[in-house]
Write an enzyme that holds these catalytic residues in place. Structure first.
Site: not given
Length: 260
Positions: A66, A137, A142
């Site tokens: 990410d 998560h 999330e």
């Protein structure tokens, strides 16, 4: 799902063992790299093995999980810079071998699609490192995330931003609200997932991951459907596990040659 309970330094060594075994057997392996506190012991051990034992990453390619949206290219907490600092610069990855989603792209949707294509083009991830958030998560998927999700833009919860504020001088307002993240289906496509968690603050998330029902409210629970997941936890993170004694017995009696 294999659950291994042990002291923190030992967990890092076990994860490094799995990576070393893969890389020595398959020099052009594809790794998935995570940020946060959980993988730091793994990166330290890999860097040591590179420096002292000749472990090479010269042909390895790696993909990050990410990236924050909008952090300046030179911001120390931009995940591309964190990965460079914690592992890439400490071993011998070839230039351009480590890739991450582009949180500064003009077209973020297009950047997400391009990232998915890049992972597919190399045949997918062989071993993915993961941490887990206190709310369950993985990556930045999330609670409420689609279990079939792919790389996309996500809005971070207040809890995640508060948890990450320690990297931003304790100021939650400095933590970006948006990110690009591999989706749950993207992570599930990795051939081996190694998840690390330490500390009592992760105990409920670990309990849900291992022993709870599969639910988008605890995104990590999707890993119960993966054929090869290794969960490495210390005693504190394992404190809510109902079958902790069984997991300890199972690992203690496992033939050493099997690895993780």
């Amino acid at each position: 799902m294999e659950v291994v309970i042990g002291p923190g330094p030992e967990l890092g060594r076990l994860a490094a063992n799995a990576i070393e075994h893969l890389v020595r057997a398959q020099p052009d392996a594809v790794l998935g790299l995570a940020t946060g506190s959980s993988p730091l012991a793994v990166y330290d051990e890999l860097a040591r093995r590179h420096a002292e034992e000749g472990l090479t990453f010269a042909r390895v390619r790696a993909f990050m999980l990410d990236e924050y949206v909008g952090l300046a290219a030179d911001h120390p907490e931009r995940y591309r810079n964190v990965i460079e600092r914690e592992i890439a610069s400490r071993v011998d990855f070839a230039p351009g071998a480590v890739r991450g989603p582009d949180g500064l792209a003009d077209d973020l949707v297009l950047a997400c699609a391009a990232y998915e294509e890049a992972i597919a083009e190399v045949g997918g991830v062989d071993l993915q490192l993961l941490g887990i958030g206190t709310d369950g998560h993985i990556a930045f998927n999330e609670p409420g995330s689609s279990l079939a999700s792919r790389t996309r833009i996500k809005t971070l919860t207040r809890q995640t931003r508060e948890d990450n504020a320690r990297f931003f001088g304790g100021d939650v307002d400095q933590v970006p609200q948006h990110c690009l993240t591999q989706g749950l289906a993207t992570i599930m496509a990795a051939r081996h997932v190694v998840l690390l968690a330490t500390g009592r603050g992760k105990a409920e998330a670990v309990h849900q991951l291992v022993e709870g029902p599969v639910s988008a409210m605890w995104p990590a629970t999707i890993l119960q459907h993966h054929p090869h997941v290794t969960v490495l936890v210390d005693d504190a993170a394992a404190s809510r596990l109902q079958l902790a004694d069984y997991y300890r017995e199972t690992f203690a009696s496992k033939p050493r040659w099997q690895g993780l």
